[in-house]
Design a protein around this motif. Structure first.
Motif, PDB file in Angstrom:
ATOM      1  N   ALA A 143       9.132  -8.189 -27.080  1.00 39.91           N
ATOM      2  CA  ALA A 143       9.055  -8.614 -25.674  1.00 39.91           C
ATOM      3  C   ALA A 143       7.678  -8.347 -25.068  1.00 39.91           C
ATOM      4  CB  ALA A 143      10.137  -7.898 -24.866  1.00 39.91           C
ATOM      5  N   GLY A 144       6.701  -7.971 -25.881  1.00 35.52           N
ATOM      6  CA  GLY A 144       5.378  -7.601 -25.377  1.00 35.52           C
ATOM      7  C   GLY A 144       5.220  -6.090 -25.404  1.00 35.52           C
ATOM      8  N   ALA A 145       4.171  -5.595 -24.804  1.00 35.09           N
ATOM      9  CA  ALA A 145       3.929  -4.148 -24.783  1.00 35.09           C
ATOM     10  C   ALA A 145       4.857  -3.484 -23.776  1.00 35.09           C
ATOM     11  CB  ALA A 145       2.481  -3.858 -24.434  1.00 35.09           C
ATOM     12  N   LEU A 146       5.552  -2.443 -24.220  1.00 30.11           N
ATOM     13  CA  LEU A 146       6.442  -1.680 -23.345  1.00 30.11           C
ATOM     14  C   LEU A 146       6.025  -0.219 -23.346  1.00 30.11           C
ATOM     15  CD1 LEU A 146       9.987  -3.064 -24.277  1.00 30.11           C
ATOM     16  CD2 LEU A 146       8.583  -3.647 -22.283  1.00 30.11           C
ATOM     17  N   VAL A 147       6.283   0.441 -22.232  1.00 26.78           N
ATOM     18  CA  VAL A 147       5.983   1.870 -22.112  1.00 26.78           C
ATOM     19  C   VAL A 147       7.077   2.667 -22.817  1.00 26.78           C
ATOM     20  CG1 VAL A 147       5.733   3.796 -20.491  1.00 26.78           C
ATOM     21  CG2 VAL A 147       4.718   1.564 -19.965  1.00 26.78           C
ATOM     22  N   PHE A 155      12.502  10.704 -35.608  1.00 21.67           N
ATOM     23  CA  PHE A 155      12.026  10.388 -34.263  1.00 21.67           C
ATOM     24  C   PHE A 155      12.763   9.160 -33.749  1.00 21.67           C
ATOM     25  CE2 PHE A 155       8.908  12.767 -36.460  1.00 21.67           C
ATOM     26  CZ  PHE A 155       8.193  13.478 -35.520  1.00 21.67           C
ATOM     27  N   ARG A 156      13.470   9.292 -32.623  1.00 21.06           N
ATOM     28  CA  ARG A 156      14.158   8.177 -31.989  1.00 21.06           C
ATOM     29  C   ARG A 156      13.391   7.820 -30.717  1.00 21.06           C
ATOM     30  NH1 ARG A 156      19.663   9.754 -30.417  1.00 21.06           N
ATOM     31  NH2 ARG A 156      19.961   9.886 -32.647  1.00 21.06           N
ATOM     32  N   LEU A 157      12.910   6.581 -30.639  1.00 18.69           N
ATOM     33  CA  LEU A 157      12.128   6.111 -29.504  1.00 18.69           C
ATOM     34  C   LEU A 157      13.032   5.377 -28.527  1.00 18.69           C
ATOM     35  CD1 LEU A 157       9.121   4.589 -31.484  1.00 18.69           C
ATOM     36  CD2 LEU A 157       9.516   6.969 -30.847  1.00 18.69           C
ATOM     37  N   THR A 158      12.820   5.600 -27.221  1.00 16.38           N
ATOM     38  CA  THR A 158      13.597   4.885 -26.213  1.00 16.38           C
ATOM     39  C   THR A 158      12.669   4.289 -25.154  1.00 16.38           C
ATOM     40  OG1 THR A 158      14.037   6.955 -25.057  1.00 16.38           O
ATOM     41  CG2 THR A 158      15.767   6.154 -26.509  1.00 16.38           C
ATOM     42  N   PHE A 159      13.149   3.196 -24.562  1.00 14.40           N
ATOM     43  CA  PHE A 159      12.397   2.434 -23.576  1.00 14.40           C
ATOM     44  C   PHE A 159      13.281   2.199 -22.355  1.00 14.40           C
ATOM     45  CE2 PHE A 159      10.796   1.593 -27.771  1.00 14.40           C
ATOM     46  CZ  PHE A 159       9.428   1.620 -27.616  1.00 14.40           C
ATOM     47  N   ASP A 160      12.732   1.545 -21.312  1.00 13.95           N
ATOM     48  CA  ASP A 160      13.522   1.209 -20.129  1.00 13.95           C
ATOM     49  C   ASP A 160      14.544   0.115 -20.419  1.00 13.95           C
ATOM     50  OD1 ASP A 160      12.372   3.053 -18.418  1.00 13.95           O
ATOM     51  OD2 ASP A 160      10.843   1.658 -17.701  1.00 13.95           O
ATOM     52  N   GLN A 161      14.349  -0.609 -21.487  1.00 13.50           N
ATOM     53  CA  GLN A 161      15.244  -1.693 -21.889  1.00 13.50           C
ATOM     54  C   GLN A 161      15.363  -1.652 -23.406  1.00 13.50           C
ATOM     55  OE1 GLN A 161      12.464  -4.575 -20.251  1.00 13.50           O
ATOM     56  NE2 GLN A 161      12.228  -5.492 -22.259  1.00 13.50           N
ATOM     57  N   PRO A 162      16.411  -2.226 -23.961  1.00 16.87           N
ATOM     58  CA  PRO A 162      16.479  -2.304 -25.427  1.00 16.87           C
ATOM     59  C   PRO A 162      15.237  -3.033 -25.939  1.00 16.87           C
ATOM     60  CG  PRO A 162      18.578  -2.903 -24.455  1.00 16.87           C
ATOM     61  CD  PRO A 162      17.586  -2.805 -23.322  1.00 16.87           C
ATOM     62  N   CYS A 189      15.430  -0.433 -30.897  1.00 23.06           N
ATOM     63  CA  CYS A 189      15.430   0.848 -30.183  1.00 23.06           C
ATOM     64  C   CYS A 189      16.243   0.652 -28.904  1.00 23.06           C
ATOM     65  CB  CYS A 189      14.013   1.273 -29.805  1.00 23.06           C
ATOM     66  SG  CYS A 189      12.959   1.615 -31.217  1.00 23.06           S
ATOM     67  N   GLU A 190      16.909   1.697 -28.478  1.00 21.62           N
ATOM     68  CA  GLU A 190      17.759   1.569 -27.300  1.00 21.62           C
ATOM     69  C   GLU A 190      17.009   1.930 -26.019  1.00 21.62           C
ATOM     70  OE1 GLU A 190      20.066   5.842 -27.394  1.00 21.62           O
ATOM     71  OE2 GLU A 190      21.044   4.073 -28.155  1.00 21.62           O
ATOM     72  N   ALA A 191      17.656   1.623 -24.924  1.00 20.00           N
ATOM     73  CA  ALA A 191      17.099   1.938 -23.607  1.00 20.00           C
ATOM     74  C   ALA A 191      17.464   3.376 -23.244  1.00 20.00           C
ATOM     75  CB  ALA A 191      17.656   0.976 -22.565  1.00 20.00           C
ATOM     76  N   VAL A 192      16.675   3.963 -22.353  1.00 22.72           N
ATOM     77  CA  VAL A 192      16.965   5.303 -21.842  1.00 22.72           C
ATOM     78  C   VAL A 192      18.305   5.246 -21.112  1.00 22.72           C
ATOM     79  CG1 VAL A 192      16.218   7.070 -20.205  1.00 22.72           C
ATOM     80  CG2 VAL A 192      14.527   5.885 -21.619  1.00 22.72           C
ATOM     81  N   ALA A 193      19.150   6.205 -21.390  1.00 20.08           N
ATOM     82  CA  ALA A 193      20.447   6.266 -20.716  1.00 20.08           C
ATOM     83  C   ALA A 193      20.241   6.644 -19.259  1.00 20.08           C
ATOM     84  CB  ALA A 193      21.349   7.280 -21.396  1.00 20.08           C
TER      85      ALA A 193
END
Length: 146
Positions: free
Chosen positions: A37-41, A120-127, A139-143
């Motif tokens: 989806a592009g670069a994500l934080v 290491f499990r990485l999480t983002f604001d969205q899947p 990778c999953e989104a932050v709960a």
């Protein structure tokens, strides 16, 4: 949700960031990771040491030309985006997100166990689907607390 699952990248895996490829153990929240989806934080990294880790070793080019670009070891439940005959066979679709352990059926994709492995499990604001060593990992989104 994957949070209790055996998911993640093993120490030494290389993840694509806006600053170029970086080892997963060198990533920090706030880094910008290249995704479908592009670069994500990157919001969070859960690091754990598995005493008896269930892993999958994927040999270089086992899932296509330079896919992965070199051998990689990942957690057995880590979802991978596949786009070949395996997606058709396991999901009846041209592409599918499939746990690595379901792909471990032979010499080039094989289950293995290892003691005291950092995962290491990485999480983002969205899947998100990230790139690591020529593979695409879900990778999953932050709960969000209820």
């Amino acid at each position: 949700m994957m949070q209790d699952a055996n998911t993640g990248l093993v120490e030494g895996s290389t993840v694509m960031t806006l600053a170029g490829p970086r080892p997963v153990q060198g990533l920090r929240p706030g880094d910008r990771i290249i995704t479908r989806a592009g670069a994500l934080v990157l919001r969070d990294i859960d690091v754990r040491t598995e005493r008896h880790a269930r892993l999958v070793r994927i040999s270089a080019s086992a899932l296509g030309k330079e896919c992965p670009d070199e051998d990689i070891v990942i957690a057995a439940d880590q979802p991978i985006l596949v786009r070949d005959w395996r997606a058709h066979a396991l999901a009846g679709a041209p592409s599918a997100v499939i746990a690595a352990g379901r792909l471990a059926v032979g010499e080039y994709l094989r289950a293995q166990a290892r003691r005291d492995t950092r995962i290491f499990r990485l999480t983002f604001d969205q899947p998100a689907v990230i790139y690591a060593q020529g593979l695409e990992f879900a990778c999953e989104a932050v709960a969000v607390p209820a």
